[in-house]
Design a protein around this motif. Structure first.
Motif, short mmCIF file in Angstrom:
data_model
loop_
_atom_site.label_atom_id
_atom_site.label_comp_id
_atom_site.label_asym_id
_atom_site.label_seq_id
_atom_site.Cartn_x
_atom_site.Cartn_y
_atom_site.Cartn_z
N ASP A 145 0.82 -1.21 0.00
CA ASP A 145 0.00 0.00 0.00
C ASP A 145 0.86 1.26 0.00
O ASP A 145 0.34 2.36 0.18
N THR A 146 2.17 1.09 -0.16
CA THR A 146 3.05 2.25 -0.28
C THR A 146 4.20 1.93 -1.21
O THR A 146 4.69 0.79 -1.25
N ASN B 103 6.91 3.90 -0.98
CA ASN B 103 8.05 4.42 -0.24
C ASN B 103 8.68 3.27 0.54
O ASN B 103 8.04 2.71 1.43
N THR C 141 9.65 3.91 5.04
CA THR C 141 8.81 4.24 6.19
C THR C 141 8.54 3.02 7.07
O THR C 141 8.57 1.88 6.61
N GLY D 47 3.06 0.93 6.82
CA GLY D 47 2.66 0.49 5.50
C GLY D 47 3.31 -0.81 5.05
O GLY D 47 4.31 -1.26 5.61
N HIS E 186 5.29 -2.38 2.09
CA HIS E 186 6.13 -1.80 1.07
C HIS E 186 6.17 -2.65 -0.21
O HIS E 186 6.25 -3.87 -0.14
N ALA F 186 4.67 9.80 2.10
CA ALA F 186 4.42 8.44 2.56
C ALA F 186 4.26 7.44 1.43
O ALA F 186 4.51 6.25 1.59
N ASN F 187 3.84 7.90 0.25
CA ASN F 187 3.70 7.00 -0.89
C ASN F 187 4.56 7.45 -2.06
O ASN F 187 4.33 7.07 -3.20
#
Length: 593
Positions: free
Chosen positions: A61-62, A64, A67, A70, A72, A202-203
């Protein structure tokens, strides 16, 4: 104590070539000589082109990769970003130049300098400069939204300096034997990537300099990457013959059935099978041949680390070592291996399973001397008894003798058996929860659940969505779960994330068990300063012995084989590395014939 110049030469061999530093090796000479053209485990003339598709568990759901929060996406971190140096996979720990063309450890061991290759370019066309390296490091270690693993890994860095556009200097708080090496693993992204911090992005995809660009991401279930045909490093010795596919595609799955049927349907080019039952029953030659697929069994020599059911010592009753010992006694590996795993596995016995770093017998020699530095905080058994090995199930009587021993320990801990249930002094039943996201482990733990019921313990199995599971793991919100302590041939600063008191108190760290022990703290410091490979091995054995006496994990199993299925049109280098991950090696070195 500061490192002398002579000690520096023992740790590291450095020589320069036209492209980058020849190499850095810890405790021994580098394998690849000055002027080498490519690694031995690649085909330097591999053709470019084609599409490569892999299955991956879960979803994302990300985009990035840095972080804490989430799920990855996997490829952004591995395919779009370059590091300062690249690891040689035929050596315990050796690094060769990638973004950094020159590397120098200060004679006192308190700083390392990297000079950036002037050819290095980000995918937006900008040159890679010292300010980008500094921004990458500071973001990963200081941004509160970043995963804490980076802060623990490079904890002994005091500050980073940029004396010139292509020179970056890391200054250390104190000498640390491997710090100059592991800084080479820093993923470098443009300082333009997160101008307002990771939380605000965040994304957001970092601006990298790697061999691929993200071209597609669909619904958390599919990601696709296109090879950068102008990749700046494609002719460096550390990249020659690597990253050959024009397109790399990851297809995420929630269920093993989807993965297996996807392979049978020809949806994947390569798959590593980690479930013995599937390997034995799911892939017949007839089915595989329809899609030009075949099974292969590869040997490997890598340290297996430790996979097991970790117990959360932050919670009762797991703070009582007798409870932990009883739970270990009640797990029947031999029956599972025979009935469910087709005898394909060996019991893990160490945090450095399948390596010379696993403790054996009683401590002696250099290991004993190291343990003596923490003797006041260690139980006498560490010195007087053999290191604990996982219990074995009696071939004739089965698990019953071990369950009787477990019940005796539980009684010593204040529990009593009442009407088929184990209760404490207040009459509260002993119930624990096993948390997993895998139906495979749900099936495996069912046998353990039945055996625990025989001594009055109720084991509840909680099957969680992968995203919820990861959130609970990050918060240490579990009783027991399955984890893997992944260890390399050269263990070092990652041990702090696994076992330090600081990590035990930090959400998102890898100290899942909650270990906070003065003896362990003393031993962890020894990973910062060692003078030879022999000393590092002794330090690892001392830590392994100490942890095994604490019974923080119920060891699972491992194999020294990689079981893989791949399409016959896939080109594979003739020589395998000595230490490698099967999927990573194929992704980085294979090609389409």
């Amino acid at each position: 104590m500061k490192l002398s110049t002579a000690l520096f030469l023992l740790f590291t061999t450095i020589s320069t070539s036209a492209y980058a530093a020849h190499g850095l090796a810890l405790g021994q000479q580098v394998l690849h000589p000055a002027g080498f053209q490519s690694f031995n485990y690649v085909n330097p003339n591999a053709p470019k082109g084609g599409t490569f598709t892999l299955p991956l568990p879960g979803g994302f759901d990300t985009l990035n990769p840095f972080t804490l929060k989430g799920d990855h996406e996997a490829g952004v971190g591995t395919l779009t970003l370059d590091t300062l140096t690249a690891k040689g996979q035929d050596e315990p720990f050796a690094m060769y130049g990638l973004i950094a063309e020159d590397m120098e450890l200060a004679p006192d061991g308190l700083a390392v300098t990297f000079k950036i290759n002037p050819k290095a370019r980000f995918q937006n066309g900008d040159p890679v400069l010292a300010e980008d390296v500094a921004a990458s490091f500071n973001t990963l270690t200081q941004d509160k939204a970043a995963s804490p693993q980076y802060r623990f890994y490079w904890a002994d860095v005091d500050r980073v300096e940029t004396p010139s556009k292509r020179t970056v200097v890391f200054r250390f708080k104190k000498p640390n034997a491997e710090l100059h090496m592991i800084l080479g693993q820093l993923p470098v992204f443009s300082h333009k990537s997160y101008p307002k911090g990771l939380a605000a992005g965040a994304n957001a995809i970092p601006i990298g300099s790697g061999p691929y660009r993200l071209s597609k991401a669909e619904n958390g279930r599919l990601s696709e990457f296109q090879r950068d045909k102008n990749y700046w490093a494609q002719n460096l010795p550390t990249r020659k013959g690597m990253y050959n596919f024009d397109t790399v595609r990851f297809k995420y799955y929630k269920d093993d059935t989807v993965r297996i049927e996807g392979l049978k349907g020809g949806n994947y080019d390569f798959m590593q099978e980690n479930t013995a039952r599937h390997w034995a029953r799911s892939y017949t030659d007839k089915i595989l041949a329809k899609n030009n697929l075949s099974k292969h069994d590869w040997t490997q020599q890598s340290t297996a680390g430790m996979q097991g059911f970790v117990m959360n010592l932050r919670r009762k009753p797991f703070d009582d070592i007798r409870i932990r010992q009883a739970l270990m006694l009640s797990f029947d590996f031999e029956s599972l291996n025979n009935r469910l795993f087709y005898g394909l596995y060996t019991r893990s016995n160490s945090f450095f399973t399948n390596s010379e770093m696993a403790a054996t017998g009683k401590p002696e020699g250099r290991e004993l001397a190291i343990l003596n530095t923490a003797r006041s905080n260690l139980p006498a058994a560490v010195f007087t008894k053999n290191v604990p090995e996982p219990p074995k199930t009696d071939a004739v009587l089965g698990i019953r003798p071990n369950l009787l021993k477990a019940r005796a320990l539980l009684e010593q801990a204040g529990y009593r058996y009442q009407n088929g249930v184990l209760v404490d002094k207040q009459g509260t039943p002993l119930a624990i929860e096993y948390l997993t996201y895998s139906k495979t482990f749900e099936r495996v733990v069912a046998k353990w659940q039945r055996d625990l019921a025989k001594i009055g313990i109720r084991l509840n199995i909680r099957l969680a969505d992968p995203a919820i599971y990861q959130q609970r793991l990050n918060r240490f919100d579990f009783d027991i779960t399955t984890v893997v302590y992944g260890n390399s041939e050269s263990p070092g600063n990652e041990q702090f994330s696994y076992f330090s008191c600081d990590a035990a108190k930090t959400n998102g760290s890898q100290n899942w068990a909650g270990v906070c022990d003065p003896a362990v703290e003393t031993l962890l410091k020894r990973f910062e300063n060692f003078r030879s490979r022999d000393e590092l091995v002794a330090v690892a054995r001392a830590l392994d012995r100490t942890l095994r006496h604490q019974y923080i994990i119920i060891p699972n199993w491992y194999t020294n084989r990689y079981r893989v299925v791949y399409r016959d049109t896939l080109g594979i280098p003739a020589k395998q590395p000595k230490y490698y991950s099967a999927t990573d090696w194929i992704l980085s070195t294979a090609w389409q014939k």
